[in-house]
Design a protein around this motif. Structure first.
Motif, mmCIF file in Angstrom:
data_model
loop_
_atom_site.group_PDB
_atom_site.id
_atom_site.type_symbol
_atom_site.label_atom_id
_atom_site.label_comp_id
_atom_site.label_asym_id
_atom_site.label_seq_id
_atom_site.Cartn_x
_atom_site.Cartn_y
_atom_site.Cartn_z
ATOM 1 N N ALA A 115 0.839 -1.208 0.000
ATOM 2 C CA ALA A 115 0.000 0.000 0.000
ATOM 3 C C ALA A 115 0.869 1.251 0.000
ATOM 4 C CB ALA A 115 -0.930 -0.002 1.215
ATOM 5 N N LYS A 116 1.916 1.259 0.811
ATOM 6 C CA LYS A 116 2.823 2.413 0.852
ATOM 7 C C LYS A 116 3.497 2.614 -0.499
ATOM 8 C CE LYS A 116 4.010 2.061 5.760
ATOM 9 N NZ LYS A 116 5.104 1.784 6.719
ATOM 10 N N ALA A 117 3.955 1.524 -1.103
ATOM 11 C CA ALA A 117 4.620 1.611 -2.408
ATOM 12 C C ALA A 117 3.661 2.152 -3.468
ATOM 13 C CB ALA A 117 5.166 0.246 -2.814
ATOM 14 N N LYS A 118 2.409 1.702 -3.428
ATOM 15 C CA LYS A 118 1.417 2.171 -4.399
ATOM 16 C C LYS A 118 1.154 3.662 -4.225
ATOM 17 C CE LYS A 118 -1.575 1.374 -7.654
ATOM 18 N NZ LYS A 118 -1.116 1.158 -9.018
ATOM 19 N N LYS A 169 -11.740 -0.510 1.309
ATOM 20 C CA LYS A 169 -12.460 -0.517 0.036
ATOM 21 C C LYS A 169 -12.431 0.874 -0.605
ATOM 22 C CE LYS A 169 -16.903 -1.930 -1.913
ATOM 23 N NZ LYS A 169 -18.226 -2.499 -1.639
ATOM 24 N N GLU A 170 -12.625 1.923 0.191
ATOM 25 C CA GLU A 170 -12.570 3.295 -0.338
ATOM 26 C C GLU A 170 -11.161 3.637 -0.820
ATOM 27 O OE1 GLU A 170 -15.920 5.635 2.323
ATOM 28 O OE2 GLU A 170 -14.054 4.984 3.309
ATOM 29 N N PHE A 171 -10.170 3.158 -0.089
ATOM 30 C CA PHE A 171 -8.776 3.362 -0.481
ATOM 31 C C PHE A 171 -8.496 2.707 -1.831
ATOM 32 C CE2 PHE A 171 -4.321 1.632 -0.139
ATOM 33 C CZ PHE A 171 -3.666 2.833 -0.350
ATOM 34 N N GLN A 172 -8.959 1.459 -2.007
ATOM 35 C CA GLN A 172 -8.795 0.755 -3.275
ATOM 36 C C GLN A 172 -9.446 1.521 -4.425
ATOM 37 O OE1 GLN A 172 -7.069 -1.879 -4.103
ATOM 38 N NE2 GLN A 172 -6.580 -2.870 -2.183
ATOM 39 N N ALA A 173 -10.624 2.061 -4.163
ATOM 40 C CA ALA A 173 -11.330 2.830 -5.193
ATOM 41 C C ALA A 173 -10.575 4.091 -5.550
ATOM 42 C CB ALA A 173 -12.741 3.171 -4.707
ATOM 43 N N LEU A 174 -9.948 4.723 -4.563
ATOM 44 C CA LEU A 174 -9.172 5.933 -4.795
ATOM 45 C C LEU A 174 -7.950 5.633 -5.678
ATOM 46 C CD1 LEU A 174 -8.828 8.959 -4.044
ATOM 47 C CD2 LEU A 174 -7.417 8.183 -2.123
ATOM 48 N N LEU A 175 -7.371 4.454 -5.470
ATOM 49 C CA LEU A 175 -6.203 4.073 -6.271
ATOM 50 C C LEU A 175 -6.593 3.802 -7.714
ATOM 51 C CD1 LEU A 175 -4.354 1.682 -3.799
ATOM 52 C CD2 LEU A 175 -3.908 4.096 -4.226
ATOM 53 N N GLY A 216 1.942 10.238 -3.937
ATOM 54 C CA GLY A 216 1.535 10.577 -2.582
ATOM 55 C C GLY A 216 2.648 10.359 -1.576
ATOM 56 N N ASP A 217 2.441 10.865 -0.382
ATOM 57 C CA ASP A 217 3.377 10.696 0.721
ATOM 58 C C ASP A 217 2.745 9.806 1.778
ATOM 59 O OD1 ASP A 217 5.469 12.438 -0.205
ATOM 60 O OD2 ASP A 217 4.215 14.139 0.344
ATOM 61 N N VAL A 218 3.596 9.127 2.540
ATOM 62 C CA VAL A 218 3.142 8.271 3.626
ATOM 63 C C VAL A 218 3.784 8.768 4.905
ATOM 64 C CG1 VAL A 218 3.075 5.924 4.532
ATOM 65 C CG2 VAL A 218 2.972 6.296 2.065
#
Length: 171
Positions: A119-122, A165-171, A128-130
């Motif tokens: 997730a961080k790599a993506k 799920k929202e995070f996946q959609a954002l990606l 984006g920043d982590v």
């Protein structure tokens, strides 16, 4: 001897070397930030306090720790020996213009569909920043299962919380 066991042809990412040196106050995210900003080990090693402190996520305590680490005689000797056997990869700069450019993410809890490192790599690959901690600069908190204190802090600060799920959609 650890250094003797490393092959000369070993090529290691700069951020990984910085984490491996166990520089006080420098964890994975700070090491990545330093690597991305300075691009080469030599640049990090020779960075001035002011240059370090000006980086997002690096304050005076971290900047001082980095400078003092690289000024220490024993550390310099150890690093010189390390550089004899390891090649450190130069960081390839991304354009920083991905769809997540300018957005800062914090991950908390267990992510079911992808590992935290993935997730961080993506996030980084999309500009984006982590960060490891929630602050007023955090754009999104991605909350997996068993989210804890970071979720509470995000809610207190009014940070947008995303389900996996929202995070996946954002990606």
């Amino acid at each position: 001897n650890l250094l003797a066991s490393i092959k000369k042809s070993s090529s290691v990412k700069l951020a990984r070397i910085l984490v491996g040196l166990s520089i006080p106050q420098v964890g994975e995210e700070t090491a990545i930030d330093l690597a991305n900003h300075f691009e080469t080990f030599s640049n990090v090693r020779n960075a001035k306090f002011e240059d370090l402190e000006s980086l997002n996520g690096v304050g005076p305590i971290v900047a001082r720790a980095v400078v003092e680490f690289f000024q220490d005689k024993d550390n310099r000797k150890m690093i010189d020996n390390l550089l004899k056997v390891v090649s450190i990869q130069k960081v390839e700069k991304s354009s920083g213009l991905g769809q997540l450019s300018g957005k800062t993410f914090v991950l908390t809890g267990t992510l079911a569909t992808m590992g935290r490192d993935d997730a961080k790599a993506k996030i980084r690959s999309l500009g984006g920043d982590v960060s490891e901690s929630v602050s007023k600069e955090t754009t999104y908190l991605v909350a997996g299962d068993s989210a804890g204190s970071k979720l509470k802090k995000a809610e207190q600060l009014g940070v947008k919380v995303l389900s996996e799920k929202e995070f996946q959609a954002l990606l």
